[in-house]
Design a protein around this motif. Structure first.
Motif, PDB file in Angstrom:
ATOM      1  N   LEU A 185       0.777  -1.022  -0.021  1.00 43.57           N
ATOM      2  CA  LEU A 185       0.008   0.211   0.117  1.00 43.57           C
ATOM      3  C   LEU A 185       0.896   1.295  -0.060  1.00 43.57           C
ATOM      4  N   ASP A 186       2.078   1.050   0.291  1.00 43.27           N
ATOM      5  CA  ASP A 186       3.125   2.357   0.356  1.00 43.27           C
ATOM      6  C   ASP A 186       3.118   2.858  -1.072  1.00 43.27           C
ATOM      7  N   ILE A 187       2.992   2.218  -2.036  1.00 43.10           N
ATOM      8  CA  ILE A 187       3.147   2.514  -3.445  1.00 43.10           C
ATOM      9  C   ILE A 187       2.079   3.706  -3.792  1.00 43.10           C
ATOM     10  N   PRO A 188       0.785   3.470  -3.732  1.00 44.01           N
ATOM     11  CA  PRO A 188      -0.489   4.175  -4.016  1.00 44.01           C
ATOM     12  C   PRO A 188      -0.064   5.467  -3.047  1.00 44.01           C
ATOM     13  N   SER A 189       0.098   5.060  -1.668  1.00 37.19           N
ATOM     14  CA  SER A 189       0.103   6.127  -0.749  1.00 37.19           C
ATOM     15  C   SER A 189       1.380   7.317  -1.134  1.00 37.19           C
ATOM     16  N   MET A 190       2.294   6.865  -1.793  1.00 38.82           N
ATOM     17  CA  MET A 190       3.265   7.910  -2.169  1.00 38.82           C
ATOM     18  C   MET A 190       2.752   8.841  -3.325  1.00 38.82           C
ATOM     19  N   PRO A 218      12.898  12.969   4.226  1.00 40.24           N
ATOM     20  CA  PRO A 218      12.294  11.653   4.944  1.00 40.24           C
ATOM     21  C   PRO A 218      10.718  11.524   4.787  1.00 40.24           C
ATOM     22  N   VAL A 219      10.281  10.421   4.378  1.00 36.21           N
ATOM     23  CA  VAL A 219       8.809  10.181   4.531  1.00 36.21           C
ATOM     24  C   VAL A 219       8.631   9.124   5.479  1.00 36.21           C
ATOM     25  N   THR A 220       7.628   9.310   6.215  1.00 35.78           N
ATOM     26  CA  THR A 220       6.910   8.410   7.229  1.00 35.78           C
ATOM     27  C   THR A 220       5.653   7.689   6.675  1.00 35.78           C
ATOM     28  N   ILE A 221       5.554   6.734   6.695  1.00 32.13           N
ATOM     29  CA  ILE A 221       4.219   5.827   6.390  1.00 32.13           C
ATOM     30  C   ILE A 221       3.919   4.975   7.588  1.00 32.13           C
ATOM     31  N   PRO A 222       3.431   5.387   8.874  1.00 29.42           N
ATOM     32  CA  PRO A 222       3.456   4.821   9.764  1.00 29.42           C
ATOM     33  C   PRO A 222       2.253   3.484  10.113  1.00 29.42           C
ATOM     34  N   HIS A 223       1.174   3.561   9.228  1.00 27.36           N
ATOM     35  CA  HIS A 223       0.308   2.654   9.404  1.00 27.36           C
ATOM     36  C   HIS A 223       0.080   1.601   8.365  1.00 27.36           C
ATOM     37  N   ASN A 224       0.600   1.654   7.406  1.00 31.64           N
ATOM     38  CA  ASN A 224       0.297   0.728   6.054  1.00 31.64           C
ATOM     39  C   ASN A 224       0.488  -0.658   6.454  1.00 31.64           C
ATOM     40  N   TRP A 225       1.515  -0.809   7.272  1.00 32.71           N
ATOM     41  CA  TRP A 225       1.813  -2.532   7.463  1.00 32.71           C
ATOM     42  C   TRP A 225       0.671  -3.021   8.439  1.00 32.71           C
ATOM     43  N   ILE A 226      -0.186  -2.310   8.993  1.00 31.78           N
ATOM     44  CA  ILE A 226      -1.151  -2.906   9.797  1.00 31.78           C
ATOM     45  C   ILE A 226      -2.592  -2.951   8.929  1.00 31.78           C
ATOM     46  N   ILE A 227      -2.471  -1.836   8.069  1.00 35.75           N
ATOM     47  CA  ILE A 227      -3.642  -1.752   7.001  1.00 35.75           C
ATOM     48  C   ILE A 227      -3.717  -2.894   6.153  1.00 35.75           C
ATOM     49  N   LEU A 228      -2.486  -3.077   5.444  1.00 36.54           N
ATOM     50  CA  LEU A 228      -2.310  -4.138   4.573  1.00 36.54           C
ATOM     51  C   LEU A 228      -0.847  -4.755   5.047  1.00 36.54           C
ATOM     52  N   PRO A 229      -0.851  -5.952   5.725  1.00 33.42           N
ATOM     53  CA  PRO A 229       0.219  -6.459   6.402  1.00 33.42           C
ATOM     54  C   PRO A 229       1.114  -7.258   5.209  1.00 33.42           C
ATOM     55  N   TYR A 242      12.627   4.100  -2.248  1.00 34.54           N
ATOM     56  CA  TYR A 242      12.408   3.690  -1.195  1.00 34.54           C
ATOM     57  C   TYR A 242      13.891   2.908  -0.728  1.00 34.54           C
ATOM     58  N   PRO A 243      14.354   3.611   0.240  1.00 33.84           N
ATOM     59  CA  PRO A 243      15.836   3.449   0.695  1.00 33.84           C
ATOM     60  C   PRO A 243      16.101   2.043   1.169  1.00 33.84           C
ATOM     61  N   GLU A 244      15.122   1.451   1.536  1.00 34.43           N
ATOM     62  CA  GLU A 244      15.253   0.005   2.162  1.00 34.43           C
ATOM     63  C   GLU A 244      15.459  -0.916   0.815  1.00 34.43           C
ATOM     64  N   GLY A 245      15.037  -0.534  -0.339  1.00 33.59           N
ATOM     65  CA  GLY A 245      15.334  -1.301  -1.399  1.00 33.59           C
ATOM     66  C   GLY A 245      14.073  -2.395  -1.796  1.00 33.59           C
ATOM     67  N   GLY A 246      13.221  -2.383  -0.833  1.00 31.71           N
ATOM     68  CA  GLY A 246      11.880  -2.890  -0.958  1.00 31.71           C
ATOM     69  C   GLY A 246      11.462  -3.356   0.259  1.00 31.71           C
ATOM     70  N   ILE A 247      10.374  -4.630   0.437  1.00 28.93           N
ATOM     71  CA  ILE A 247       9.902  -4.815   1.508  1.00 28.93           C
ATOM     72  C   ILE A 247      10.872  -6.209   2.220  1.00 28.93           C
ATOM     73  N   PHE A 248      11.719  -5.530   3.123  1.00 32.73           N
ATOM     74  CA  PHE A 248      12.573  -6.348   3.463  1.00 32.73           C
ATOM     75  C   PHE A 248      12.620  -6.582   5.002  1.00 32.73           C
ATOM     76  N   SER A 249      12.131  -5.731   5.872  1.00 32.61           N
ATOM     77  CA  SER A 249      12.169  -5.870   7.156  1.00 32.61           C
ATOM     78  C   SER A 249      11.369  -7.015   7.652  1.00 32.61           C
ATOM     79  N   PRO A 250      11.804  -7.820   8.469  1.00 35.17           N
ATOM     80  CA  PRO A 250      11.067  -9.015   9.164  1.00 35.17           C
ATOM     81  C   PRO A 250      10.275  -8.596  10.545  1.00 35.17           C
ATOM     82  N   TYR A 251      10.651  -7.221  10.804  1.00 31.00           N
ATOM     83  CA  TYR A 251       9.933  -6.893  12.069  1.00 31.00           C
ATOM     84  C   TYR A 251       9.249  -5.471  11.943  1.00 31.00           C
ATOM     85  N   PRO A 252       8.299  -5.431  10.792  1.00 30.07           N
ATOM     86  CA  PRO A 252       7.901  -3.973  10.769  1.00 30.07           C
ATOM     87  C   PRO A 252       7.312  -3.510  12.111  1.00 30.07           C
TER      88      PRO A 252
END
Length: 221
Positions: free
Chosen positions: A95-100, A193-204, A160-170
């Motif tokens: 969901l981060d992509i359409p959010s941006m 810097p941009v913070t998208i704080p809730h998307n990992w909960i809305i769309l895990p 996206y400086p992480e290069g993708g969805i790589f965090s095992p513990y968002p």
């Protein structure tokens, strides 16, 4: 005592979340089809590249509202639409992509090369944005060169400086790639810097089932 949750209730909620997710996908595709003729303008007339960001905003807002998701954009420091920036958001959810797309500054994206394989959408994405295959050194170098050229042309870019969805513990961040920071230093372009704080909960990231919520995008100083 712990309350036992009815398994039929769980299955019912999961079914509703699947319908909600399907509705979101339908909305995403519907607005793409409606906007596609307008995306042809910046494709065939590169001087109109700012249309890309404007159309992305319409697409993002339409998709989120169609999916019954609220959204909130917070800008901590005013952004100058006459200059270009490098935007660096966290990345925990698709969901981060359409959010941006809610970005108040017209910008293009640096994204995965696999997006080029999507029929029609991939054709459009390849011509308006920049893709990278992070498994190939030549592709990463080519992406760096194209990104630098885009900045020279006055375009703002989203990386996206992480290069993708790589965090095992968002919401814990994955290690950053160095490309965006090298670009900012080399071109002397301000980085936001941009913070998208809730998307990992809305769309895990590993479930792909939508929950109701409010998408928040915070553009920091």
């Amino acid at each position: 005592p712990a309350t036992r949750v009815n398994p039929f209730f769980n299955r019912g909620m999961k079914f509703l979340r699947r319908l909600h997710t399907l509705q979101g996908l339908v909305g995403f595709l519907l607005f793409f089809v409606l906007l596609f003729p307008f995306f042809l303008v910046p494709i065939y007339f590169p001087s109109r590249h700012r249309w890309t960001g404007k159309l992305n905003r319409i697409w993002a807002k339409g998709t989120l509202l169609f999916c019954w998701l609220g959204y909130r954009v917070v800008v901590r420091k005013p952004l100058d639409p006459s200059r270009n920036y490098i935007f660096c958001p966290n990345h925990f959810s698709y969901l981060d992509i359409p959010s941006m797309g809610l970005n108040p500054i017209d910008a293009i994206f640096v994204g995965k090369q696999s997006m080029e394989n999507v029929p029609v959408f991939g054709w459009m994405y390849r011509r308006l944005h920049i893709t990278v295959d992070r498994a190939r050194l030549r592709s990463k170098y080519g992406t760096y060169v194209k990104s630098a050229q885009a900045l020279d042309e006055g375009k703002s870019i989203v990386i996206y400086p992480e290069g993708g969805i790589f965090s095992p513990y968002p919401p814990q961040l994955a290690p950053f790639k160095e490309g965006p920071f090298r670009l900012a230093i080399e071109k002397q372009i301000p980085m936001v810097p941009v913070t998208i704080p809730h998307n990992w909960i809305i769309l895990p990231p590993h479930e792909f089932l939508v929950r109701f919520g409010v998408v928040e995008v915070v553009f920091h100083e």
